[in-house]
Scaffold this active site. Structure first.
Site, PDB file in Angstrom:
ATOM      1  N   ASP A   6      -9.084  -1.358   7.829  1.00  0.00           N
ATOM      2  CA  ASP A   6      -9.465  -0.393   9.580  1.00  0.00           C
ATOM      3  C   ASP A   6     -10.085  -1.303  10.087  1.00  0.00           C
ATOM      4  OD1 ASP A   6      -8.512   2.067   8.288  1.00  0.00           O
ATOM      5  OD2 ASP A   6     -10.350   1.736   6.613  1.00  0.00           O
TER       6      ASP A   6
ATOM      7  N   ARG B  49       0.740  -0.811   0.063  1.00  0.00           N
ATOM      8  CA  ARG B  49      -0.079  -0.142  -0.040  1.00  0.00           C
ATOM      9  C   ARG B  49       1.004   1.287   0.128  1.00  0.00           C
ATOM     10  NH1 ARG B  49      -5.102   2.275   3.249  1.00  0.00           N
ATOM     11  NH2 ARG B  49      -4.878   3.914   2.608  1.00  0.00           N
TER      12      ARG B  49
ATOM     13  N   ARG C   7      -5.904   2.482  -3.461  1.00  0.00           N
ATOM     14  CA  ARG C   7      -4.912   1.769  -2.697  1.00  0.00           C
ATOM     15  C   ARG C   7      -5.455   0.056  -2.997  1.00  0.00           C
ATOM     16  NH1 ARG C   7      -9.099   4.736   1.244  1.00  0.00           N
ATOM     17  NH2 ARG C   7      -8.824   5.401  -0.007  1.00  0.00           N
TER      18      ARG C   7
ATOM     19  N   ASP D  18      -6.609  -1.661   2.169  1.00  0.00           N
ATOM     20  CA  ASP D  18      -7.356  -0.198   3.390  1.00  0.00           C
ATOM     21  C   ASP D  18      -7.417  -1.929   4.077  1.00  0.00           C
ATOM     22  OD1 ASP D  18      -7.553   1.561   4.640  1.00  0.00           O
ATOM     23  OD2 ASP D  18      -9.656   1.606   3.417  1.00  0.00           O
TER      24      ASP D  18
END
Length: 158
Positions: free
Chosen positions: A101, A87, A96, A99
């Site tokens: 999270d 990334r 990207r 990702d």
């Protein structure tokens, strides 16, 4: 405070560069090496939210864990996944490869400069809420999906 080894945590994964499915599969496989993955949502294709115009569509999933890991440790695991996918953070909300999270960790709240749990924008984003609701309808309040932004299409499983 001793972490509860049975607490639920949710990680959101998304990709809009390269072999999007491969990046998601590799991330889920890497998370699974810790032995705490409980379930993986269906894959959703979603329009980008925010960021520069002209980005490709994202593929998104949510992964449910049953873990003793702290929110900080989960962030480290997410950052490791992103590094493994090469990334590059050139533009905020830009394209990207991956990702990752931290969305929720039990009932814990964190408000640090580099980590906020629950994720601060998750309740506004359909690309998070739709797969989260598939895994944990008890976590997504009634009516929240109707108010969330973004277009999503359910594609199937990883």
């Amino acid at each position: 405070m001793t972490p509860d080894p049975g607490r639920r945590a949710f990680i959101g994964l998304g990709s809009n560069l390269g072999d999007r499915l491969r990046f998601l599969r590799q991330a889920v496989d890497a998370l699974g090496q810790a032995g705490d993955v409980v379930a993986v949502s269906p894959v959703y294709e979603t329009e980008p939210v925010g960021g520069p115009a002209g980005q490709g569509a994202f593929l998104n999933v949510v992964v449910e864990l049953r873990t003793a890991d702290s929110p900080r440790r989960l962030l480290e695991r997410c950052q490791s996944l992103e590094r493994a996918a090469d990334r590059v953070r050139a533009v905020r909300f830009g394209p990207r490869t991956l990702d990752a999270d931290v969305l929720l960790v039990g009932q814990e709240s964190v408000d640090d400069e580099d980590l906020v749990v629950p994720h601060p924008r998750m309740w506004e984003r359909w690309f998070v809420l739709a797969p989260l609701a598939d895994l944990a309808p008890d976590v997504v309040p009634a009516g929240v999906l109707a108010d969330a932004g973004g277009k999503v299409a359910r594609l199937g499983t990883l």
